[in-house]
Design a protein around this motif. Structure first.
Motif: not given
Length: 408
Positions: A61-90
């Protein structure tokens, strides 16, 4: 027809996957530089190379990659769905804005390196190597009278692969190049030929070095292939850039608003009121179930997309025929903070579909029904509107257009 549509869908899915991978990797490197990714201790255990979700959301949000926290969560979820990031314990398939630890799969070696990913990464490595060479084989070349930037003959790429130890033989080099073409990394400049060890010209389809905005990831997920020669409302990541002139907004008339001029098939000019020029991010994120990136006063956000502004279709040969009823003009469009303010559609030749009367394009004399012949001295008469869009979006702010318009 069904087979062609299936091939297009697969190609678009591969392109979207490639864009997700590039955007994810660019984000990973930025987070490493910003020290957000580091070894962290939790419940007497140390987790290397991870980040705290809550901190990352604030950073986006502070680097203007997303206008708000909800949108930022949606973006990161998209990365999770595409196997880019994951929870450390899965243990968590959902990305949460909380004090939870997540990690990029590339940082812990769990990234799924299937055949498609391996070919993509191979193509990216070759691109970086070629683009960084002093006397690169990627040069401005002509084929059938059309100039193509950063193009190369097929045989020269195979020569280069052999000289740099990337292929054991010409046959292996040919197989690699055809795999790169199959996976959308390279293509024939006219999209007419498979890869051959010959003098035919090819280009990389992806600019790996272009800075990706994370918001592009969501915009591409629901694209459909366009059909026919008439422009269809299908957007690329360039189309959705915040400065893109290739998207229109429709809002209730307000004082001081501009309006896009648009023409229906066989109809007179009509006015489509537009609140502002810019991207389609708000529309696409809203329809995908995410919060809009840009808050508009309008309760209705739709695309303006008449199927065609032409009274009939023309071929390139008709435009270039001696005595054809067209006149050439050279127009210089100096883009502003919102873009250039015109829409290009069609395939060989492309035409201007809509113009914002209050835009730099209108001030420069760009009009609907003009055919686009050159962009910044590069012939584009035989290219489709997507390629022309990329040339404008990746070029300088000042765009020099050579157009042909019908004689009145």
């Amino acid at each position: 027809m069904e087979r062609t549509s299936s091939i297009r869908r697969k190609a678009m899915a591969r392109q979207h996957k490639a864009e997700v991978m590039i955007a994810g990797e660019q984000l990973r490197l930025r987070l490493h530089d910003g020290k957000l990714i580091k070894d962290r201790r939790y419940h007497l255990r140390t987790y290397p190379n991870c980040f705290v979700a809550q901190e990352l959301i604030g950073w986006l949000v502070s680097h203007k990659e997303a206008p708000d926290r909800a949108t930022a969560v949606s973006l990161m979820q998209h990365l999770m769905d595409n196997d880019i990031v994951h929870h450390v314990c899965d243990k968590r398939p959902v990305f949460k804005d909380a004090k939870l630890l997540y990690r990029f799969r590339k940082d812990d070696g769990t990234f799924p390196f299937n055949t498609e990913v391996k070919i993509f990464m191979r193509g990216q490595r070759l691109y970086e190597h070629l683009i960084g060479e002093k006397n690169s084989i990627l040069q401005l070349r002509e084929e059938h009278g059309v100039a193509y930037q950063r193009s190369f003959p097929g045989y020269q790429l195979i020569d280069w692969l052999l000289q740099n130890g990337e292929a054991e033989s010409r046959r292996r080099g040919l197989e690699l190049c055809r795999a790169l073409q199959e996976h959308g990394i390279i293509q024939h400049v006219g999209k007419k030929h498979d890869f051959f060890d010959s003098g035919l010209l090819y280009q990389f389809c992806i600019n790996f070095r272009r800075r990706r905005r994370l918001s592009e990831l969501l915009n591409e997920s629901e694209q459909d292939a366009d059909e026919g020669n008439e422009g269809v409302a299908v957007s690329t990541h360039e189309d959705n850039h915040p400065d893109s002139p290739f998207g229109l907004r429709k809002c209730p008339p307000q004082e001081g608003n501009s309006a896009f001029q648009s023409v229906g098939l066989g109809k007179d000019l009509k006015q489509v009121t537009s609140g502002r020029r810019g991207s389609l991010n708000s529309l696409q994120l809203h329809t995908a179930g995410f919060a809009p990136l840009v808050q508009l006063s309008s309760t209705s956000v739709v695309r303006c997309n008449p199927k065609s502004v032409l009274r009939r279709n023309f071929t390139c040969e008709e435009l270039l025929a001696p005595g054809a009823p067209f006149i050439k003009r050279v127009l210089t469009v100096l883009g502003d903070a919102l873009g250039w303010g015109f829409v290009v559609r069609g395939r060989a030749p492309c035409y201007v579909q809509a113009v914002d009367p209050g835009s730099p394009a209108a001030a420069a004399g760009v009009k609907v029904r003009q055919f686009v012949c050159q962009v910044n001295a590069q012939c584009v008469l035989y290219l489709d509107y997507r390629t022309i869009s990329r040339l404008v979006m990746t070029g300088p702010r000042t765009v020099v257009l050579e157009v042909m318009e019908p004689l009145e």
